[in-house]
Design a protein around this motif. Structure first.
Motif, PDB file in Angstrom:
ATOM      1  N   PRO A 182       0.825  -1.211   0.000  1.00 61.16           N
ATOM      2  CA  PRO A 182       0.000   0.000   0.000  1.00 61.16           C
ATOM      3  C   PRO A 182       0.859   1.261   0.000  1.00 61.16           C
ATOM      4  O   PRO A 182       1.879   1.334   0.691  1.00 61.16           O
ATOM      5  N   ARG A 183       0.453   2.254  -0.789  1.00 62.55           N
ATOM      6  CA  ARG A 183       1.128   3.545  -0.758  1.00 62.55           C
ATOM      7  C   ARG A 183       0.813   4.234   0.562  1.00 62.55           C
ATOM      8  O   ARG A 183      -0.323   4.238   1.032  1.00 62.55           O
ATOM      9  N   GLY A 184       1.833   4.815   1.186  1.00 63.96           N
ATOM     10  CA  GLY A 184       1.613   5.477   2.459  1.00 63.96           C
ATOM     11  C   GLY A 184       2.770   6.371   2.820  1.00 63.96           C
ATOM     12  O   GLY A 184       3.791   6.413   2.119  1.00 63.96           O
ATOM     13  N   PRO A 185       2.667   7.102   3.924  1.00 66.89           N
ATOM     14  CA  PRO A 185       3.719   8.038   4.322  1.00 66.89           C
ATOM     15  C   PRO A 185       4.988   7.306   4.763  1.00 66.89           C
ATOM     16  O   PRO A 185       4.943   6.146   5.170  1.00 66.89           O
ATOM     17  N   LEU A 186       6.107   8.026   4.677  1.00 67.55           N
ATOM     18  CA  LEU A 186       7.371   7.523   5.184  1.00 67.55           C
ATOM     19  C   LEU A 186       7.589   8.037   6.602  1.00 67.55           C
ATOM     20  O   LEU A 186       7.184   9.140   6.943  1.00 67.55           O
ATOM     21  N   SER A 187       8.279   7.239   7.394  1.00 73.33           N
ATOM     22  CA  SER A 187       8.688   7.679   8.727  1.00 73.33           C
ATOM     23  C   SER A 187      10.207   7.817   8.701  1.00 73.33           C
ATOM     24  O   SER A 187      10.931   6.826   8.547  1.00 73.33           O
ATOM     25  N   LEU A 188      10.689   9.054   8.818  1.00 73.28           N
ATOM     26  CA  LEU A 188      12.119   9.322   8.726  1.00 73.28           C
ATOM     27  C   LEU A 188      12.626  10.003   9.993  1.00 73.28           C
ATOM     28  O   LEU A 188      11.984  10.908  10.513  1.00 73.28           O
ATOM     29  N   ASP A 189      13.771   9.561  10.449  1.00 74.98           N
ATOM     30  CA  ASP A 189      14.440  10.222  11.563  1.00 74.98           C
ATOM     31  C   ASP A 189      14.861  11.623  11.122  1.00 74.98           C
ATOM     32  O   ASP A 189      15.248  11.828   9.960  1.00 74.98           O
ATOM     33  N   PRO A 190      14.802  12.615  12.000  1.00 76.86           N
ATOM     34  CA  PRO A 190      15.220  13.977  11.608  1.00 76.86           C
ATOM     35  C   PRO A 190      16.665  14.069  11.125  1.00 76.86           C
ATOM     36  O   PRO A 190      17.019  15.029  10.442  1.00 76.86           O
ATOM     37  N   ALA A 191      17.490  13.079  11.474  1.00 77.98           N
ATOM     38  CA  ALA A 191      18.878  13.097  11.034  1.00 77.98           C
ATOM     39  C   ALA A 191      19.112  12.256   9.776  1.00 77.98           C
ATOM     40  O   ALA A 191      20.258  12.001   9.413  1.00 77.98           O
ATOM     41  N   THR A 192      18.050  11.854   9.094  1.00 79.65           N
ATOM     42  CA  THR A 192      18.208  11.085   7.858  1.00 79.65           C
ATOM     43  C   THR A 192      19.014  11.908   6.853  1.00 79.65           C
ATOM     44  O   THR A 192      18.732  13.086   6.615  1.00 79.65           O
ATOM     45  N   ALA A 193      20.007  11.272   6.250  1.00 81.11           N
ATOM     46  CA  ALA A 193      21.014  11.989   5.460  1.00 81.11           C
ATOM     47  C   ALA A 193      20.426  12.824   4.333  1.00 81.11           C
ATOM     48  O   ALA A 193      20.885  13.937   4.068  1.00 81.11           O
ATOM     49  N   VAL A 194      19.405  12.306   3.638  1.00 83.72           N
ATOM     50  CA  VAL A 194      18.861  13.038   2.489  1.00 83.72           C
ATOM     51  C   VAL A 194      18.308  14.396   2.888  1.00 83.72           C
ATOM     52  O   VAL A 194      18.328  15.349   2.087  1.00 83.72           O
ATOM     53  N   LEU A 195      17.831  14.531   4.108  1.00 83.41           N
ATOM     54  CA  LEU A 195      17.239  15.791   4.551  1.00 83.41           C
ATOM     55  C   LEU A 195      18.283  16.888   4.736  1.00 83.41           C
ATOM     56  O   LEU A 195      17.946  18.070   4.757  1.00 83.41           O
ATOM     57  N   HIS A 196      19.541  16.496   4.846  1.00 79.48           N
ATOM     58  CA  HIS A 196      20.594  17.465   5.132  1.00 79.48           C
ATOM     59  C   HIS A 196      21.562  17.671   3.962  1.00 79.48           C
ATOM     60  O   HIS A 196      22.066  18.772   3.773  1.00 79.48           O
ATOM     61  N   TYR A 197      21.788  16.615   3.173  1.00 77.17           N
ATOM     62  CA  TYR A 197      22.820  16.696   2.134  1.00 77.17           C
ATOM     63  C   TYR A 197      22.293  16.408   0.732  1.00 77.17           C
ATOM     64  O   TYR A 197      23.068  16.341  -0.221  1.00 77.17           O
ATOM     65  N   ALA A 198      20.968  16.233   0.605  1.00 80.40           N
ATOM     66  CA  ALA A 198      20.302  16.159  -0.702  1.00 80.40           C
ATOM     67  C   ALA A 198      20.848  15.050  -1.600  1.00 80.40           C
ATOM     68  O   ALA A 198      20.862  15.195  -2.821  1.00 80.40           O
ATOM     69  N   GLN A 199      21.281  13.938  -1.001  1.00 83.93           N
ATOM     70  CA  GLN A 199      21.732  12.800  -1.805  1.00 83.93           C
ATOM     71  C   GLN A 199      20.475  12.055  -2.263  1.00 83.93           C
ATOM     72  O   GLN A 199      19.930  11.206  -1.562  1.00 83.93           O
ATOM     73  N   GLU A 200      20.044  12.404  -3.476  1.00 82.51           N
ATOM     74  CA  GLU A 200      18.743  11.929  -3.976  1.00 82.51           C
ATOM     75  C   GLU A 200      18.736  11.986  -5.493  1.00 82.51           C
ATOM     76  O   GLU A 200      19.305  12.907  -6.080  1.00 82.51           O
TER      77      GLU A 200
END
Length: 364
Positions: A57-75
């Motif tokens: 099922p499609r649904g929201p993600l649960s991410l820790d505030p320190a998840t790397a993509v949120l800070h360094y845009a590795q995406e």
């Protein structure tokens, strides 16, 4: 030793959208707002490789505030479409090319490469699960968004040791909302999209984030899209915010800026080059100056300009605007060659014309 592909585990959806609700949503889906029931997730870690592949099922993600993509845009991400053919079956268009480009982007962003077959198989499984979301509108499709993010929980500037690959889908109608026969574009004088040695040839979110203020400026000037010039001389035409450009001249020849590191290697772009050459037309991949563009349009030597990309397919450019002046391309509307190439491409994508290139990949 090469890792074997993880099996895709299918999870039941406890509450898929009822038929009536889904049919109401896809009657006029627009673009990028109506999402299907399911998604694919596949995880990666340095010690396990690719693992835990699921379609659920499609649904929201649960991410820790320190998840790397949120800070360094590795995406990174891709974009492609599923089409319904004349016999009712579903098909993809050149998904192998998307898989190769996805891995090119991954290498540039220091991310792990995803096996191409896993990329394609995960998309096919998702489309097969959600084919009822195909919209019954002219030019309708299911837009497919594969993407990968750095998922390690760590604050430090280094490549992540963990990644999450996902695929989501959206019922899609027309990309541009204006409904105009040709779009108006704004020449960005203050902003550049990419520089040599940068990430211009990678399909990563940072490129698009950097383009938003220029696109906002274009919209404020009553234009549909922004065109970027090169970073070094601010002279050479590169591409729009999300599309490649082609220029058609009065001798029937075509020019498109070279995809040599700062321009995304568009799959629609490559397809159109092949189709045009098959028609016996000369296609040159060469630099084209903004001043030359203006001069050729005003003299009548340039008769058509069009933009292309997965989302918008082939879109005529009617006029170009800047702070000092503006100019019209041809009659300001769709050109004959633009329309011919668009029809040629769309007919192959939708199975109404022969596919001598093997581009159409049937799903079922």
């Amino acid at each position: 030793m090469e890792q074997s592909l993880p099996a895709l585990i299918r999870l039941d959806h406890p509450a898929p959208a009822p038929d009536e609700a889904r049919n109401g949503l896809i009657a006029d889906p627009g673009f990028g707002r109506v999402f299907t029931d399911h998604m694919v997730t596949i995880r990666y870690s340095d010690d396990l490789g690719w693992h835990s592949a699921t379609l659920g099922p499609r649904g929201p993600l649960s991410l820790d505030p320190a998840t790397a993509v949120l800070h360094y845009a590795q995406e990174i991400f891709e974009g492609l479409k599923a089409y319904r053919l004349t016999d009712g079956s579903m098909a993809l268009f050149r998904p192998d090319a998307n898989a190769r480009r996805f891995n090119q982007s991954a290498r540039r962003l220091a991310m792990p490469e995803l096996p191409e077959q896993l990329f394609i198989d995960s998309i096919k499984a998702l489309i097969d699960a959600d084919k009822a979301w195909f919209p019954p509108v002219e030019g309708g499709s299911i837009y497919i968004r594969p993407f990968m993010i750095a998922s390690e929980v760590f604050l430090g500037v280094k490549p992540s040791s963990e990644y999450l690959f996902m695929v989501i889908c959206s019922a899609a109608g027309n990309y541009f909302k204006s409904g105009a026969p040709a779009i108006k574009i704004w020449v960005s004088e203050n902003y550049t999209r990419a520089a040599p040695g940068g990430t211009g040839a990678a399909k990563c979110g940072g490129n698009y984030a950097a383009s938003l203020i220029a696109q906002q400026e274009a919209t404020g000037q009553g234009c549909d899209q922004v065109v970027f010039l090169d970073a070094a001389e601010h002279r050479w035409v590169e591409e729009l915010g999300g599309m490649n450009l082609f220029f058609v001249f009065d001798d029937g020849s075509i020019l498109t800026p070279p995809a040599d590191g700062t321009i995304l290697q568009g799959i629609t772009r490559d397809s159109l080059i092949q189709l045009a050459r098959a028609e016996g037309l000369t296609v040159r991949e060469e630099n084209y100056a903004i001043d030359q563009w203006r001069e050729d349009a005003q003299s009548g030597r340039l008769v058509e300009t069009f933009a292309c990309g997965t989302a918008a397919v082939v879109t005529p450019v009617g006029s170009v605007h800047g702070r000092e002046d503006s100019f019209t391309i041809g009659s300001g509307g769709p050109g004959q060659l633009t329309e011919k190439l668009r029809s040629r491409l769309v007919d192959i994508q939708r199975g109404t014309a022969p596919d001598p290139y093997g581009w159409v990949d049937r799903i079922n």
